[in-house]
Write a protein that holds these residues in place. Sequence first.
Motif, PDB file in Angstrom:
ATOM      1  N   UNK A  52       0.832  -1.206   0.000  1.00  0.00           N
ATOM      2  CA  UNK A  52       0.000   0.000   0.000  1.00  0.00           C
ATOM      3  C   UNK A  52       0.866   1.256   0.000  1.00  0.00           C
ATOM      4  N   UNK A  53       1.889   1.277   0.836  1.00  0.00           N
ATOM      5  CA  UNK A  53       2.769   2.439   0.899  1.00  0.00           C
ATOM      6  C   UNK A  53       3.509   2.673  -0.404  1.00  0.00           C
ATOM      7  N   UNK A  57       3.021   5.906  -2.851  1.00  0.00           N
ATOM      8  CA  UNK A  57       4.197   6.743  -3.079  1.00  0.00           C
ATOM      9  C   UNK A  57       4.534   6.799  -4.571  1.00  0.00           C
ATOM     10  N   UNK A  58       4.492   5.640  -5.239  1.00  0.00           N
ATOM     11  CA  UNK A  58       4.798   5.601  -6.662  1.00  0.00           C
ATOM     12  C   UNK A  58       3.773   6.406  -7.454  1.00  0.00           C
ATOM     13  N   UNK A  63       2.390  11.077 -10.741  1.00  0.00           N
ATOM     14  CA  UNK A  63       1.608  12.290 -10.990  1.00  0.00           C
ATOM     15  C   UNK A  63       2.518  13.521 -11.047  1.00  0.00           C
ATOM     16  N   UNK A  64       3.572  13.505 -10.242  1.00  0.00           N
ATOM     17  CA  UNK A  64       4.520  14.625 -10.265  1.00  0.00           C
ATOM     18  C   UNK A  64       5.245  14.717 -11.607  1.00  0.00           C
ATOM     19  N   UNK A 120      12.295   8.801  -9.399  1.00  0.00           N
ATOM     20  CA  UNK A 120      11.925   9.861  -8.460  1.00  0.00           C
ATOM     21  C   UNK A 120      11.370   9.306  -7.141  1.00  0.00           C
ATOM     22  N   UNK A 121      10.635   8.212  -7.205  1.00  0.00           N
ATOM     23  CA  UNK A 121       9.918   7.670  -6.051  1.00  0.00           C
ATOM     24  C   UNK A 121      10.880   7.279  -4.921  1.00  0.00           C
ATOM     25  N   UNK A 122      10.653   7.784  -3.701  1.00  0.00           N
ATOM     26  CA  UNK A 122      11.516   7.420  -2.572  1.00  0.00           C
ATOM     27  C   UNK A 122      11.554   5.918  -2.276  1.00  0.00           C
ATOM     28  N   UNK A 123      10.426   5.221  -2.430  1.00  0.00           N
ATOM     29  CA  UNK A 123      10.422   3.771  -2.214  1.00  0.00           C
ATOM     30  C   UNK A 123      11.300   3.088  -3.250  1.00  0.00           C
ATOM     31  N   UNK A 124      11.168   3.494  -4.513  1.00  0.00           N
ATOM     32  CA  UNK A 124      12.007   2.901  -5.563  1.00  0.00           C
ATOM     33  C   UNK A 124      13.479   3.138  -5.274  1.00  0.00           C
TER      34      UNK A 124
END
Length: 140
Positions: A52-53, A57-58, A63-64, A120-124
């Motif tokens: 879910x997180x 986040x992705x 969207x950004x 860009x994604x912090x999780x990635x």
Amino acid sequence: MQVLYTAEALATGDGREGHVRSFDGLLEADLAVPKELGGAGGATNPEQLFAAGYAACFHSALRRVARQARADVSGSTVIGRVGIGPNGDGGFGLAVELEIALPSVERVAAQQLVDRAHQVCPYSNAVRGNIDVKLTVVDE
């Protein structure tokens, strides 16, 4: 890195059969081992929380980058799947798949947005090189 926000959560009980809650009280959940892993199921688990997180986040990162590219991502969705299994070294590892739908974006452009969001994604960025992440762009 300058930290702009820190989330805090407390785990109590018996780990995967315990309880988690955020310090601000906005998240609170019992945990249970899934039936597929020999548990009783019936409650959430760390893999669901991670899925879910990561999906949320992705989606935000997507969207950004879409705004920057002036792409219409209305109706977009991200499904996060987190698998767990033996890693061959006596422990366990995770595998992630993100299924991304961008119904208003042509396929090649959609893949470019997804690839950019993955940078860009912090999780990635956190899992890169540690967890296999499969990105799948689907047609809806």
